[in-house]
Design a protein around this motif. Structure first.
Motif, PDB file in Angstrom:
ATOM      1  N   ASP A  39     -17.040   8.534 -34.947  1.00  0.00           N
ATOM      2  CA  ASP A  39     -16.153   9.947 -34.717  1.00  0.00           C
ATOM      3  C   ASP A  39     -15.636   9.716 -33.352  1.00  0.00           C
ATOM      4  OD1 ASP A  39     -16.975  11.505 -37.021  1.00  0.00           O
ATOM      5  OD2 ASP A  39     -19.071  11.357 -36.278  1.00  0.00           O
ATOM      6  N   GLY A  40     -16.364   9.331 -32.471  1.00  0.00           N
ATOM      7  CA  GLY A  40     -15.718   8.955 -30.947  1.00  0.00           C
ATOM      8  C   GLY A  40     -16.421   7.883 -30.246  1.00  0.00           C
ATOM      9  N   PHE A  41     -15.865   7.766 -28.929  1.00  0.00           N
ATOM     10  CA  PHE A  41     -16.050   6.529 -28.300  1.00  0.00           C
ATOM     11  C   PHE A  41     -16.281   6.847 -27.091  1.00  0.00           C
ATOM     12  CE2 PHE A  41     -13.411   5.529 -31.757  1.00  0.00           C
ATOM     13  CZ  PHE A  41     -14.038   4.506 -32.386  1.00  0.00           C
ATOM     14  N   VAL A  42     -17.441   6.125 -26.321  1.00  0.00           N
ATOM     15  CA  VAL A  42     -17.851   6.057 -24.933  1.00  0.00           C
ATOM     16  C   VAL A  42     -17.590   4.784 -24.247  1.00  0.00           C
ATOM     17  CG1 VAL A  42     -19.717   7.095 -23.326  1.00  0.00           C
ATOM     18  CG2 VAL A  42     -19.363   8.123 -25.582  1.00  0.00           C
ATOM     19  N   PRO A  43     -16.788   4.418 -23.546  1.00  0.00           N
ATOM     20  CA  PRO A  43     -16.536   3.299 -22.925  1.00  0.00           C
ATOM     21  C   PRO A  43     -17.092   3.461 -21.409  1.00  0.00           C
ATOM     22  CG  PRO A  43     -14.384   4.347 -22.919  1.00  0.00           C
ATOM     23  CD  PRO A  43     -15.263   5.240 -23.514  1.00  0.00           C
ATOM     24  N   CYS A  44     -17.357   2.222 -20.872  1.00  0.00           N
ATOM     25  CA  CYS A  44     -17.920   2.155 -19.504  1.00  0.00           C
ATOM     26  C   CYS A  44     -19.086   3.052 -19.169  1.00  0.00           C
ATOM     27  CB  CYS A  44     -16.857   2.713 -18.514  1.00  0.00           C
ATOM     28  SG  CYS A  44     -15.308   1.536 -18.586  1.00  0.00           S
ATOM     29  N   GLY A  45     -19.967   2.969 -20.102  1.00  0.00           N
ATOM     30  CA  GLY A  45     -21.212   3.714 -20.079  1.00  0.00           C
ATOM     31  C   GLY A  45     -22.342   2.534 -19.849  1.00  0.00           C
ATOM     32  N   SER A  52     -21.083  -3.371 -13.555  1.00  0.00           N
ATOM     33  CA  SER A  52     -20.576  -4.888 -13.559  1.00  0.00           C
ATOM     34  C   SER A  52     -19.181  -5.059 -13.762  1.00  0.00           C
ATOM     35  CB  SER A  52     -21.332  -5.879 -14.473  1.00  0.00           C
ATOM     36  OG  SER A  52     -22.793  -5.660 -14.391  1.00  0.00           O
ATOM     37  N   LEU A  53     -18.220  -3.666 -13.585  1.00  0.00           N
ATOM     38  CA  LEU A  53     -16.858  -4.065 -13.693  1.00  0.00           C
ATOM     39  C   LEU A  53     -16.436  -3.368 -12.408  1.00  0.00           C
ATOM     40  CD1 LEU A  53     -16.708  -2.059 -17.519  1.00  0.00           C
ATOM     41  CD2 LEU A  53     -16.429  -4.750 -16.817  1.00  0.00           C
ATOM     42  N   THR A  54     -15.184  -4.187 -12.087  1.00  0.00           N
ATOM     43  CA  THR A  54     -14.494  -3.400 -11.135  1.00  0.00           C
ATOM     44  C   THR A  54     -13.674  -2.041 -11.705  1.00  0.00           C
ATOM     45  OG1 THR A  54     -12.228  -4.667 -11.647  1.00  0.00           O
ATOM     46  CG2 THR A  54     -13.667  -5.891 -10.489  1.00  0.00           C
ATOM     47  N   GLN A  55     -13.093  -1.500 -10.440  1.00  0.00           N
ATOM     48  CA  GLN A  55     -12.536  -0.259 -10.815  1.00  0.00           C
ATOM     49  C   GLN A  55     -11.190  -0.677 -11.925  1.00  0.00           C
ATOM     50  OE1 GLN A  55     -13.655   2.795 -10.546  1.00  0.00           O
ATOM     51  NE2 GLN A  55     -11.787   3.613 -11.719  1.00  0.00           N
ATOM     52  N   GLU A  56     -10.634  -1.462 -11.678  1.00  0.00           N
ATOM     53  CA  GLU A  56      -9.525  -1.688 -12.259  1.00  0.00           C
ATOM     54  C   GLU A  56      -9.711  -2.163 -13.727  1.00  0.00           C
ATOM     55  OE1 GLU A  56      -5.653  -4.998 -12.348  1.00  0.00           O
ATOM     56  OE2 GLU A  56      -7.363  -5.210 -10.978  1.00  0.00           O
ATOM     57  N   GLU A  57     -10.914  -3.032 -13.904  1.00  0.00           N
ATOM     58  CA  GLU A  57     -11.454  -3.309 -15.138  1.00  0.00           C
ATOM     59  C   GLU A  57     -11.826  -1.983 -16.045  1.00  0.00           C
ATOM     60  OE1 GLU A  57     -13.355  -7.885 -14.585  1.00  0.00           O
ATOM     61  OE2 GLU A  57     -14.453  -6.134 -14.314  1.00  0.00           O
ATOM     62  N   ARG A  58     -12.404  -1.110 -15.287  1.00  0.00           N
ATOM     63  CA  ARG A  58     -13.082   0.251 -15.949  1.00  0.00           C
ATOM     64  C   ARG A  58     -11.771   0.811 -16.469  1.00  0.00           C
ATOM     65  NH1 ARG A  58     -17.612   3.171 -12.416  1.00  0.00           N
ATOM     66  NH2 ARG A  58     -18.645   1.442 -11.902  1.00  0.00           N
ATOM     67  N   THR A  59     -10.919   1.052 -15.636  1.00  0.00           N
ATOM     68  CA  THR A  59      -9.409   1.856 -16.087  1.00  0.00           C
ATOM     69  C   THR A  59      -8.744   1.039 -17.452  1.00  0.00           C
ATOM     70  OG1 THR A  59      -9.144   2.573 -13.915  1.00  0.00           O
ATOM     71  CG2 THR A  59      -7.272   2.804 -15.534  1.00  0.00           C
ATOM     72  N   VAL A 271     -22.871 -11.552 -21.358  1.00  0.00           N
ATOM     73  CA  VAL A 271     -23.049 -10.452 -20.557  1.00  0.00           C
ATOM     74  C   VAL A 271     -22.678 -10.993 -19.153  1.00  0.00           C
ATOM     75  CG1 VAL A 271     -24.419  -9.340 -22.093  1.00  0.00           C
ATOM     76  CG2 VAL A 271     -25.623 -10.981 -20.464  1.00  0.00           C
ATOM     77  N   ARG A 272     -22.540 -10.109 -18.212  1.00  0.00           N
ATOM     78  CA  ARG A 272     -22.346 -10.358 -16.757  1.00  0.00           C
ATOM     79  C   ARG A 272     -23.675 -10.308 -16.095  1.00  0.00           C
ATOM     80  NH1 ARG A 272     -16.675  -7.482 -14.848  1.00  0.00           N
ATOM     81  NH2 ARG A 272     -15.324  -9.331 -15.658  1.00  0.00           N
ATOM     82  N   PRO A 273     -23.949 -10.954 -15.110  1.00  0.00           N
ATOM     83  CA  PRO A 273     -24.940 -10.799 -14.133  1.00  0.00           C
ATOM     84  C   PRO A 273     -25.012  -9.374 -13.509  1.00  0.00           C
ATOM     85  CG  PRO A 273     -23.899 -13.031 -13.769  1.00  0.00           C
ATOM     86  CD  PRO A 273     -23.010 -12.413 -14.658  1.00  0.00           C
TER      87      PRO A 273
END
Length: 299
Positions: A39-45, A52-59, A271-273
């Motif tokens: 029903d829904g999605f939760v990215p960047c949790g 391990s993501l940059t702010q640009e990648e998160r966006t 996966v990322r370190p």
């Protein structure tokens, strides 16, 4: 904020290809899950390796999720951080990327000594928020819980609409439920207590195992709501629990990506370190568990 029909939101993995975010793979996963009843999605949790993501990648991950998800599927984007202004900025960023709501945790690394300290942090974070906020209680990685009295106080604020609880502590959950208004949404993020949590009054699930058994997870929620106790218990014990144990033992990001690769939904379970993938024997065990569960999940 969620509709009464909402059953399960998926805390999305972030696929990688040779170190870079694989947006095509992310879109494939979102489309696949939407087609199978999520029903829904939760990215960047947490499962999405937000730390391990940059702010640009998160966006960009949020933008891809919003672009691909059905228009009626809520996107609740992670916006965690340790500094008030950083979190406020991340909430603004995910709002601009099209997220319907944001999810944020207690400050980690420097933890509060008193519930009032966490409350003060959250009050400043959510002030004038452009989108609704879900609190995220995950003491296993933050090293402290969001106290029930803190949730109670924050629930009075218009911008704070709910709580994702990944404590695994149903006593904590029931204390929260006794304190908050009926329209305050309490979501079960601890997959191993999905059905028990729903029976105690929680509203929906945010469950990593929904990546690979979405029909079983949504049916477990529906069966609980319909009073089909035997079916709900069977799905919890024989479908959700075995895969949840794999995630608990080997790490949810890595184990989930191993399962998705086994199903051909992503090419590589990278996966990322500092995270590491399960070793070959562990991967085989995860894949075998998924194969065994697959037949029972819909039977």
């Amino acid at each position: 904020m969620l509709s009464n029909a909402t059953r399960v939101l998926c805390p999305l993995v972030t696929p990688f290809d040779d170190g870079a975010v694989d947006h095509d793979a992310l879109a494939t996963v979102v489309n696949h899950l939407a087609d199978r009843g999520v029903d829904g999605f939760v990215p960047c949790g947490t499962t999405g390796e937000f730390a391990s993501l940059t702010q640009e990648e998160r966006t960009e991950v949020v933008e891809t999720t919003v672009e691909v998800a059905p228009s009626d599927a809520p996107v609740v984007a992670g916006a965690a951080g340790t500094a008030v202004e950083t979190v406020r900025g991340r909430i603004a960023d995910v709002a601009a990327a099209g997220a319907d709501a944001a999810l944020t945790v207690s400050p980690y690394y420097v933890t509060a000594s008193e519930p009032s300290s966490n409350q003060a942090f959250f009050e400043r974070v959510v002030a004038d928020s452009p989108i609704p906020i879900y609190l995220y209680n995950i003491p296993s990685v933050v090293n402290e819980e969001i106290a029930p009295e803190t949730v109670e106080a924050l629930a009075e604020r218009e911008s704070v609409v709910g709580l994702k609880d990944t404590s695994g502590d149903l006593t904590h959950v029931t204390d929260v439920l006794d304190r908050v208004p009926d329209d305050f949404e309490v979501l079960q993020g601890f997959d191993g207590q999905l059905v028990p949590g729903l029976y105690m009054g929680m509203d929906a699930g945010v469950n990593s195992v929904s990546h690979v058994i979405p029909e079983a997870v949504t049916e477990a929620v529906e069966s609980t709501r319909a009073g089909d106790h035997d079916r709900a218990r069977g799905l919890q014990r024989h479908a959700v629990d075995p895969l949840f144990r794999c995630g608990s033992q080997y790490g949810f990001s890595g184990a989930t990506k191993v399962m998705l690769a086994h199903e051909g939904l992503i090419d590589d379970p990278e996966v990322r370190p500092p995270l590491e993938l399960p070793d070959p024997d562990e991967r085989e065990e995860i894949q075998s568990t998924l194969d065994r569960v697959g037949d029972r999940a819909t039977g």
